[in-house]
Scaffold this motif. Sequence first.
Motif, PDB file in Angstrom:
ATOM      1  N   ALA A  41       0.861  -1.217  -0.062  1.00 51.55           N
ATOM      2  CA  ALA A  41      -0.174  -0.105  -0.106  1.00 51.55           C
ATOM      3  C   ALA A  41       0.833   1.284  -0.078  1.00 51.55           C
ATOM      4  CB  ALA A  41      -0.708   0.078   1.224  1.00 51.55           C
ATOM      5  N   GLY A  42       0.267   2.346  -0.410  1.00 50.78           N
ATOM      6  CA  GLY A  42       0.897   3.636  -0.237  1.00 50.78           C
ATOM      7  C   GLY A  42       2.246   3.550  -1.276  1.00 50.78           C
ATOM      8  N   GLY A  43       2.465   2.780  -2.208  1.00 46.90           N
ATOM      9  CA  GLY A  43       3.638   2.761  -2.795  1.00 46.90           C
ATOM     10  C   GLY A  43       5.074   2.398  -2.243  1.00 46.90           C
ATOM     11  N   SER A  44       4.719   1.769  -0.925  1.00 48.63           N
ATOM     12  CA  SER A  44       5.984   1.594   0.081  1.00 48.63           C
ATOM     13  C   SER A  44       6.269  -0.159  -0.222  1.00 48.63           C
ATOM     14  CB  SER A  44       5.591   1.667   1.359  1.00 48.63           C
ATOM     15  OG  SER A  44       4.425   0.905   1.851  1.00 48.63           O
ATOM     16  N   ALA A  45       7.114  -0.496   0.879  1.00 52.57           N
ATOM     17  CA  ALA A  45       7.511  -1.847   1.007  1.00 52.57           C
ATOM     18  C   ALA A  45       6.900  -2.373   2.243  1.00 52.57           C
ATOM     19  CB  ALA A  45       9.127  -1.745   0.575  1.00 52.57           C
ATOM     20  N   GLY A  46       5.941  -1.910   2.637  1.00 55.03           N
ATOM     21  CA  GLY A  46       5.265  -2.913   3.773  1.00 55.03           C
ATOM     22  C   GLY A  46       5.542  -1.683   4.834  1.00 55.03           C
ATOM     23  N   PRO A  47       4.714  -2.294   5.907  1.00 52.37           N
ATOM     24  CA  PRO A  47       4.251  -3.364   6.312  1.00 52.37           C
ATOM     25  C   PRO A  47       2.476  -3.440   5.842  1.00 52.37           C
ATOM     26  CG  PRO A  47       4.106  -2.332   8.237  1.00 52.37           C
ATOM     27  CD  PRO A  47       4.952  -1.462   7.327  1.00 52.37           C
ATOM     28  N   ASP A  48       2.178  -2.282   5.445  1.00 52.00           N
ATOM     29  CA  ASP A  48       0.763  -2.257   4.850  1.00 52.00           C
ATOM     30  C   ASP A  48       0.606  -2.982   3.558  1.00 52.00           C
ATOM     31  OD1 ASP A  48       0.425  -1.244   7.370  1.00 52.00           O
ATOM     32  OD2 ASP A  48      -0.423   0.409   6.890  1.00 52.00           O
ATOM     33  N   PHE A  49      -0.454  -3.511   3.240  1.00 50.66           N
ATOM     34  CA  PHE A  49      -0.555  -3.940   1.747  1.00 50.66           C
ATOM     35  C   PHE A  49      -2.302  -3.950   1.488  1.00 50.66           C
ATOM     36  CE2 PHE A  49      -1.815  -7.376   4.872  1.00 50.66           C
ATOM     37  CZ  PHE A  49      -2.809  -7.922   4.181  1.00 50.66           C
ATOM     38  N   PHE A  50      -2.535  -4.312   0.424  1.00 53.88           N
ATOM     39  CA  PHE A  50      -4.122  -4.416  -0.018  1.00 53.88           C
ATOM     40  C   PHE A  50      -4.293  -5.512  -0.920  1.00 53.88           C
ATOM     41  CE2 PHE A  50      -2.248  -1.286  -2.714  1.00 53.88           C
ATOM     42  CZ  PHE A  50      -2.884  -1.542  -4.185  1.00 53.88           C
ATOM     43  N   ILE A  51      -5.309  -5.958  -0.976  1.00 52.24           N
ATOM     44  CA  ILE A  51      -5.869  -6.995  -2.102  1.00 52.24           C
ATOM     45  C   ILE A  51      -6.819  -6.213  -3.089  1.00 52.24           C
ATOM     46  CG2 ILE A  51      -7.280  -9.004  -2.530  1.00 52.24           C
ATOM     47  CD1 ILE A  51      -6.557  -9.821   0.553  1.00 52.24           C
ATOM     48  N   TYR A  52      -6.244  -6.156  -4.417  1.00 52.94           N
ATOM     49  CA  TYR A  52      -7.236  -5.219  -5.208  1.00 52.94           C
ATOM     50  C   TYR A  52      -8.359  -5.828  -5.588  1.00 52.94           C
ATOM     51  CZ  TYR A  52      -8.443  -2.761  -9.467  1.00 52.94           C
ATOM     52  OH  TYR A  52      -9.149  -1.786 -10.364  1.00 52.94           O
ATOM     53  N   LEU A  53      -9.595  -5.150  -5.603  1.00 56.07           N
ATOM     54  CA  LEU A  53     -10.714  -5.953  -5.912  1.00 56.07           C
ATOM     55  C   LEU A  53     -11.688  -5.434  -7.095  1.00 56.07           C
ATOM     56  CD1 LEU A  53     -11.955  -6.467  -2.150  1.00 56.07           C
ATOM     57  CD2 LEU A  53     -11.300  -8.120  -3.949  1.00 56.07           C
ATOM     58  N   GLY A  54     -10.664  -4.442  -7.747  1.00 58.65           N
ATOM     59  CA  GLY A  54     -11.567  -3.724  -8.909  1.00 58.65           C
ATOM     60  C   GLY A  54     -11.896  -4.867 -10.148  1.00 58.65           C
ATOM     61  N   SER A  55     -12.860  -4.380 -10.890  1.00 59.67           N
ATOM     62  CA  SER A  55     -13.411  -5.236 -12.083  1.00 59.67           C
ATOM     63  C   SER A  55     -12.239  -5.284 -13.102  1.00 59.67           C
ATOM     64  CB  SER A  55     -14.690  -5.036 -12.272  1.00 59.67           C
ATOM     65  OG  SER A  55     -14.905  -3.647 -12.729  1.00 59.67           O
ATOM     66  N   GLN A  56     -11.438  -3.996 -13.286  1.00 59.68           N
ATOM     67  CA  GLN A  56     -10.768  -3.794 -14.421  1.00 59.68           C
ATOM     68  C   GLN A  56      -9.121  -3.768 -13.805  1.00 59.68           C
ATOM     69  OE1 GLN A  56     -11.690  -3.436 -17.570  1.00 59.68           O
ATOM     70  NE2 GLN A  56     -13.812  -4.317 -16.996  1.00 59.68           N
ATOM     71  N   PRO A  57      -8.301  -3.787 -14.809  1.00 58.81           N
ATOM     72  CA  PRO A  57      -6.704  -3.611 -14.279  1.00 58.81           C
ATOM     73  C   PRO A  57      -6.653  -2.212 -13.687  1.00 58.81           C
ATOM     74  CG  PRO A  57      -6.879  -4.795 -16.254  1.00 58.81           C
ATOM     75  CD  PRO A  57      -8.351  -4.505 -15.956  1.00 58.81           C
ATOM     76  N   ALA A  58      -6.053  -2.195 -12.769  1.00 60.50           N
ATOM     77  CA  ALA A  58      -5.667  -0.755 -11.967  1.00 60.50           C
ATOM     78  C   ALA A  58      -4.801   0.155 -12.580  1.00 60.50           C
ATOM     79  CB  ALA A  58      -5.123  -0.967 -10.589  1.00 60.50           C
ATOM     80  N   THR A  59      -5.138   0.563 -13.955  1.00 63.25           N
ATOM     81  CA  THR A  59      -3.903   1.195 -14.694  1.00 63.25           C
ATOM     82  C   THR A  59      -3.827   2.817 -14.040  1.00 63.25           C
ATOM     83  OG1 THR A  59      -5.911   1.946 -15.982  1.00 63.25           O
ATOM     84  CG2 THR A  59      -4.567   0.211 -16.899  1.00 63.25           C
ATOM     85  N   HIS A  60      -4.638   3.209 -13.189  1.00 60.13           N
ATOM     86  CA  HIS A  60      -4.507   4.545 -12.488  1.00 60.13           C
ATOM     87  C   HIS A  60      -3.544   4.225 -11.339  1.00 60.13           C
ATOM     88  CE1 HIS A  60      -7.707   1.976 -10.321  1.00 60.13           C
ATOM     89  NE2 HIS A  60      -7.194   2.520  -9.237  1.00 60.13           N
ATOM     90  N   PHE A  61      -3.048   3.070 -11.031  1.00 64.60           N
ATOM     91  CA  PHE A  61      -1.891   2.795 -10.078  1.00 64.60           C
ATOM     92  C   PHE A  61      -0.581   3.169 -10.880  1.00 64.60           C
ATOM     93  CE2 PHE A  61      -4.529   0.316  -6.806  1.00 64.60           C
ATOM     94  CZ  PHE A  61      -4.932   1.499  -6.339  1.00 64.60           C
ATOM     95  N   GLY A  62      -0.721   2.910 -11.996  1.00 62.45           N
ATOM     96  CA  GLY A  62       0.537   2.533 -12.938  1.00 62.45           C
ATOM     97  C   GLY A  62       1.175   1.035 -12.096  1.00 62.45           C
ATOM     98  N   LYS A  63       2.385   1.253 -11.781  1.00 61.97           N
ATOM     99  CA  LYS A  63       3.074   0.092 -11.560  1.00 61.97           C
ATOM    100  C   LYS A  63       3.815   0.323  -9.977  1.00 61.97           C
ATOM    101  CE  LYS A  63       4.631  -1.883 -15.885  1.00 61.97           C
ATOM    102  NZ  LYS A  63       5.520  -2.020 -16.783  1.00 61.97           N
ATOM    103  N   THR A  64       3.283   1.391  -9.439  1.00 61.44           N
ATOM    104  CA  THR A  64       3.877   1.796  -8.153  1.00 61.44           C
ATOM    105  C   THR A  64       3.488   1.050  -6.738  1.00 61.44           C
ATOM    106  OG1 THR A  64       1.788   3.323  -7.668  1.00 61.44           O
ATOM    107  CG2 THR A  64       3.613   4.580  -8.764  1.00 61.44           C
ATOM    108  N   HIS A  65       2.544   0.187  -7.074  1.00 60.14           N
ATOM    109  CA  HIS A  65       2.151  -0.784  -5.916  1.00 60.14           C
ATOM    110  C   HIS A  65       2.818  -2.330  -6.398  1.00 60.14           C
ATOM    111  CE1 HIS A  65      -0.460   2.059  -3.890  1.00 60.14           C
ATOM    112  NE2 HIS A  65      -0.800   2.303  -5.115  1.00 60.14           N
ATOM    113  N   THR A  66       3.901  -2.541  -5.742  1.00 58.31           N
ATOM    114  CA  THR A  66       4.633  -3.811  -6.198  1.00 58.31           C
ATOM    115  C   THR A  66       3.496  -4.836  -5.719  1.00 58.31           C
ATOM    116  OG1 THR A  66       6.666  -2.680  -5.504  1.00 58.31           O
ATOM    117  CG2 THR A  66       6.614  -5.019  -5.881  1.00 58.31           C
TER     118      THR A  66
END
Length: 110
Positions: A41-66
């Motif tokens: 989460a937050g473009g960091s390396a932890g410890p917070d994370f998330f499970i993405y539940l969108g119906s479409q790929p998250a192009t709005h995030f780019g690749k900032t969420h490893t």
Amino acid sequence: CQFYRAEPGFLLQGSLRAYIPPNSQTKDGPKIMERGDIGWAGGSAGPDFFIYLGSQPATHFGKTHTVWGQVADKASLDVVETLVKLNTTAPRPQDMHMLNSFVDFTTAAR
């Protein structure tokens, strides 16, 4: 570890604070998040994370969420969908929706 934020149709967010100390060093991930992907989460390396539940790929995030994992199967995704529907509170509708009762969980490495 706990899940603490739920945004139906978007994400379920939690923390692995019991296992991973905060880390500000990260690199962009190799892919755009898709439904069921797990990322920092937050473009960091932890410890917070998330499970993405969108119906479409998250192009709005780019690749900032490893992306470092994926929900294992449909039954597991059904559990995530149940959790994301639990009662939440947000000061204003546009604010983050925090679970009224955090959900504790444990994890094991494979």
